[in-house]
Scaffold this motif. Structure first.
Motif, PDB file in Angstrom:
ATOM      1  N   PRO A 242       0.806  -1.224   0.000  1.00 41.74           N
ATOM      2  CA  PRO A 242       0.000   0.000   0.000  1.00 41.74           C
ATOM      3  C   PRO A 242       0.839   1.274   0.000  1.00 41.74           C
ATOM      4  O   PRO A 242       2.019   1.261   0.366  1.00 41.74           O
ATOM      5  CB  PRO A 242      -0.798  -0.122   1.305  1.00 41.74           C
ATOM      6  N   ASN A 243       0.194   2.340  -0.408  1.00 43.41           N
ATOM      7  CA  ASN A 243       0.793   3.676  -0.341  1.00 43.41           C
ATOM      8  C   ASN A 243       0.530   4.222   1.064  1.00 43.41           C
ATOM      9  O   ASN A 243      -0.618   4.394   1.467  1.00 43.41           O
ATOM     10  CB  ASN A 243       0.142   4.568  -1.396  1.00 43.41           C
ATOM     11  N   VAL A 244       1.597   4.485   1.820  1.00 37.47           N
ATOM     12  CA  VAL A 244       1.442   4.882   3.228  1.00 37.47           C
ATOM     13  C   VAL A 244       0.640   6.168   3.356  1.00 37.47           C
ATOM     14  O   VAL A 244       0.002   6.426   4.385  1.00 37.47           O
ATOM     15  CB  VAL A 244       2.816   5.037   3.913  1.00 37.47           C
ATOM     16  N   TYR A 246      -2.055   6.899   1.796  1.00 37.23           N
ATOM     17  CA  TYR A 246      -3.492   6.643   1.684  1.00 37.23           C
ATOM     18  C   TYR A 246      -3.966   5.445   2.502  1.00 37.23           C
ATOM     19  O   TYR A 246      -5.171   5.219   2.639  1.00 37.23           O
ATOM     20  CB  TYR A 246      -3.870   6.424   0.217  1.00 37.23           C
ATOM     21  N   GLU A 247      -3.056   4.690   3.041  1.00 35.43           N
ATOM     22  CA  GLU A 247      -3.429   3.473   3.759  1.00 35.43           C
ATOM     23  C   GLU A 247      -4.309   3.791   4.972  1.00 35.43           C
ATOM     24  O   GLU A 247      -3.928   4.560   5.848  1.00 35.43           O
ATOM     25  CB  GLU A 247      -2.179   2.727   4.212  1.00 35.43           C
ATOM     26  N   ASP A 542      -6.800  -1.341   0.741  1.00 27.05           N
ATOM     27  CA  ASP A 542      -5.741  -0.548   1.339  1.00 27.05           C
ATOM     28  C   ASP A 542      -6.268   0.771   1.887  1.00 27.05           C
ATOM     29  O   ASP A 542      -5.800   1.261   2.928  1.00 27.05           O
ATOM     30  CB  ASP A 542      -4.626  -0.302   0.318  1.00 27.05           C
ATOM     31  N   GLY A 545      -7.544   0.076   5.191  1.00 30.58           N
ATOM     32  CA  GLY A 545      -6.567  -0.439   6.149  1.00 30.58           C
ATOM     33  C   GLY A 545      -6.552  -1.943   6.264  1.00 30.58           C
ATOM     34  O   GLY A 545      -6.074  -2.506   7.256  1.00 30.58           O
ATOM     35  N   SER A 547      -5.055  -5.363   4.928  1.00 28.53           N
ATOM     36  CA  SER A 547      -3.935  -5.890   4.150  1.00 28.53           C
ATOM     37  C   SER A 547      -4.402  -7.061   3.293  1.00 28.53           C
ATOM     38  O   SER A 547      -4.970  -8.027   3.791  1.00 28.53           O
ATOM     39  CB  SER A 547      -2.810  -6.360   5.079  1.00 28.53           C
ATOM     40  N   ASP A 557      -2.965  -2.594  -5.948  1.00 33.15           N
ATOM     41  CA  ASP A 557      -3.443  -1.288  -5.496  1.00 33.15           C
ATOM     42  C   ASP A 557      -3.024  -0.212  -6.504  1.00 33.15           C
ATOM     43  O   ASP A 557      -1.839  -0.049  -6.818  1.00 33.15           O
ATOM     44  CB  ASP A 557      -2.845  -1.004  -4.119  1.00 33.15           C
ATOM     45  N   SER A 560      -0.407   2.175  -5.196  1.00 32.80           N
ATOM     46  CA  SER A 560       0.863   1.635  -4.736  1.00 32.80           C
ATOM     47  C   SER A 560       2.016   2.093  -5.626  1.00 32.80           C
ATOM     48  O   SER A 560       1.935   2.003  -6.861  1.00 32.80           O
ATOM     49  CB  SER A 560       0.814   0.105  -4.732  1.00 32.80           C
TER      50      SER A 560
END
Length: 698
Positions: A242-244, A246-247, A542, A545, A547, A557, A560
């Motif tokens: 995931p992109n931190v 947007y997670e 994602d 939240g 996984s 994603d 991502s």
């Protein structure tokens, strides 16, 4: 007159004469049942003719079995076979009345929930006129018992019996040919059992379902857990984290998935005579809190909308032929978005569609996906001229869906499937607010009018979400499911795109459909990443939240930074940010320039991409065809049991009432049990004469 009656009686006293009488009466009652007991959507003279004609081949083949036997046995076999066929017809009438679909072998073999529910409410389902399907059997039996027609004891020659059987098959061939001319790919692109019965009859449908079920059963029977190994290796190797940024940003929010029927990306910001065709969607697309993707492609095959839903809910591709939701939706094990969100985050899950529940086998597939509620056409009030083409008009559908949306305990996952912008783009004059195109292609020209109507419907719905307060706690996910204008209309496409002619590159880019994510406070913008429908579910997970690292999902994603940006098409073509392959031609994706002489390095790159695409599609097909998810134990996930779900109108509404009392988080409950429907404003002319709509009650 007397002579004619004598000739008729003499004819009936022969075995062939009695046989033809049985066939005639059987065909008449079958046609009566098709017209009065089923909702087959027969339109036009050809379909009406085929509905009557398709009763004949099956009658000749099955009743003709009796002609191979001698004496009284032959006569009584005709009645016994007739009685058996009538019982099958009778059973389907009852099943259809409860489930709006026909009985399948999968239902008989394993769908105990459907059978049990039908059995429990049998007395409430049966109507006196249903027994008319046995009227001819009783009459013919009495005629024989009282010797009003004599039994012809003469031997009926085998070659004559074989001629009758052959005639039945010849007529079926003719039936199938006429059906294909009116509805191409009838058997390969099956999205509704109603179509098979409408065009080919109940007997042909039953045989077709049997063959399909047997084939699927063989493939599934040979499958085992070892077949998961290459699938898991591929998915784990290609997992994109995931992109931190947007997670988890959407955690706890309601999710609205709005299915924009047949809408293509080129319609975003499209103007006709200086006028925006879709101003509401354009505004949302460019909003600061919208993530919009301008290189997002549909990836459907013959299953069209059903394939899009399969990818959206499961991150599994549709099949190369037909629809996976139809072929496997009833029996396969799935680990789908509705079940995942309900089990892991406590979401209420519901799908809304203003057509019959059997369309694309949704009434069965949705249970396999874990949808708690399915609000189909029967849940909505019927108003004058409320229906167009493939279901309820969007403005009416969207407004009336709010009646149920406000009752869903929050947080919820709600998918709304629009239909008005569906080929052949039918819309009455009072709802047309823009002139059609003038390409000279009558199929294409009205597309712009139904697209405008869809946009107006969306605008009214968004306005309601703002007024009711739902918008503040919701994520909107909007996507186009597939193309609306096929590649068969290239001269019209060229005009629409303001080109002299279109190339294969243009046609590849024409497969783009809108995809956008809107949420108050979301850091938005236009994202140029390349992706498709297979990537939607991992993106949603994602954002919530969740996984998806251990899930069997073939997408990545969209947000991502690790995604590979390879977009497979169902036929094996593909698009990447650098290269595009379409219909055998290769292009540079950025400028559309054709690559006529690929270098050795480019050929190597093409081969690597093609290997990924072929493996990706092939392994997904292996999962679906082999029902491999039944072997995969997903940690923290309980296998969906279809018996836990019902879409019976009264039972569902009672379940919804009980859920509101138990959870007390629905919009209506929070509004002191007062409806918010007054906040919904629509200019739908069909609703002007209906100040108060009468919704079904539990």
């Amino acid at each position: 007159m007397k002579t004619a009656l004598q000739k008729l009686r003499r004819g009936l006293n022969t075995k062939l004469g009695f046989f033809l009488l049985v066939v005639l009466l059987f065909c008449i009652k079958s046609y009566w049942a098709y017209q009065n007991e089923f909702n087959l959507g027969v339109k036009g003279s050809m379909q009406h003719f085929l509905l009557a004609f398709n009763t004949i081949p099956g009658a000749l083949v099955f009743l003709g079995i009796a002609l191979y036997f001698r004496g009284r046995l032959s006569y009584w076999l005709m009645l016994i076979i007739n009685a058996l066929l009538s019982t099958w017809l009778f059973s389907n009438i009852l099943y259809y009345r409860e489930f709006s679909d026909f009985i399948t072998f999968n239902v008989i073999k394993g769908s105990g929930a459907a059978s049990n529910n039908l059995g429990k409410s049998l007395m409430g389902i049966i109507r006196p006129e249903d027994f008319l399907v046995y009227a001819d059997v009783i009459i013919l039996a009495l005629v024989l018992l009282f010797h009003l027609i004599r039994v012809d004891m003469r031997r009926f020659k085998i070659r004559y019996a074989m001629t009758v059987t052959a005639l039945g098959f010849v007529l079926f061939g003719a039936n199938l040919g006429m059906a294909e001319s009116d509805r191409s790919q009838l058997l390969t692109r099956t999205f509704d059992n109603n179509y098979i019965v409408k065009y080919l009859g109940l007997q042909a449908y039953t045989i077709y379902d049997g063959v399909k079920t047997t084939h699927n059963s063989v493939v599934k029977a040979r499958a085992d857990q070892d077949q998961l190994k290459p699938v898991l290796n591929f998915i784990h190797h290609n997992y994109a984290g995931p992109n931190v940024q947007y997670e988890g940003v959407a955690k706890g929010k309601n999710i609205f998935v709005i299915h924009l029927e047949s809408l293509q990306q080129f319609m975003i910001d499209y103007k006709q005579d200086g006028q925006e065709v879709m101003p509401n969607l354009n505004k949302l697309y460019h909003a600061n809190d919208t993530l919009a993707f301008d290189n997002f492609f549909h990836q459907v095959g013959q299953g069209k909308t059903a394939d899009a839903e399969m990818m959206l809910e499961n991150s599994l591709y549709g099949l190369p032929e037909g629809s996976a939701m139809v072929t496997d939706g009833t029996t396969n094990t799935f680990q789908s978005a509705p079940a995942l969100l309900h089990q892991k985050l406590g979401y209420t899950t519901a799908s809304f569609h203003g057509d019959v529940p059997s369309f694309w086998n949704r009434d069965n597939a949705y249970k396999s996906f874990g949808y708690q509620y399915f609000f189909s056409k029967e849940y909505y009030p019927k108003t004058k001229d409320y229906d167009a083409g493939y279901g309820m008009k969007d403005k009416i559908f969207m407004k009336e869906s709010a009646h149920y949306i406000e009752q869903l305990p929050q947080p919820f996952y709600a998918k709304l499937i629009t239909v008005t912008n569906h080929y052949p783009y039918i819309l009455d004059k009072q709802n047309k607010d823009i002139q059609p195109w003038n390409t000279g292609d009558d199929t294409v020209d009205p597309y712009v009018q139904t697209a405008r109507y869809l946009d107006e419907s969306l605008g009214e719905f968004l306005d309601y979400l703002d007024k009711s307060g739902l918008r503040q706690n919701s994520v909107l996910i909007l996507y186009g499911d597939h193309y609306g204008i096929s590649n068969n209309h290239q001269p019209a496409i060229a005009q629409i795109l303001h080109k002299k002619k279109v190339t294969n590159y243009d046609l590849a880019m024409f497969q783009k459909v809108p995809f956008m994510i809107n949420m108050p406070g979301l850091k938005g913008g236009i994202d140029h990443t390349y992706g498709g429908e297979i990537d939607v579910l991992p993106t949603i997970e994602d954002l919530l939240g969740i996984s998806s690292k251990n899930y069997i999902q073939f997408g990545q994603d969209l947000l991502s930074p690790e995604r590979n940006q390879i977009v497979p098409f169902r036929n094996g073509d593909w698009v990447t940010p650098k290269y595009t392959k379409y219909n055998g031609d290769y292009y540079y994706t950025k400028n559309g320039k054709q690559i006529t002489k690929a270098t050795a390095k480019q050929k190597k790159e093409f081969s690597k991409i093609q290997k990924y695409v072929t493996t990706d599609l092939g392994l997904s097909d292996r999962v679906v065809n082999g029902d491999l998810l039944r072997f995969y134990k997903l940690p923290g996930f309980k296998k969906v049991d279809k018996k836990d779900y019902t879409y019976n109108l009264k039972k569902s509404l009672r379940n919804l009432q009980d859920a509101q009392k138990k959870q007390k988080t629905s919009l209506k409950t929070k509004n002191n049990n007062q409806t918010t429907i007054d906040d919904y404003s629509t200019d739908a002319p069909e609703l002007k004469d209906y100040p108060k709509l009468n919704f079904p009650k539990p």
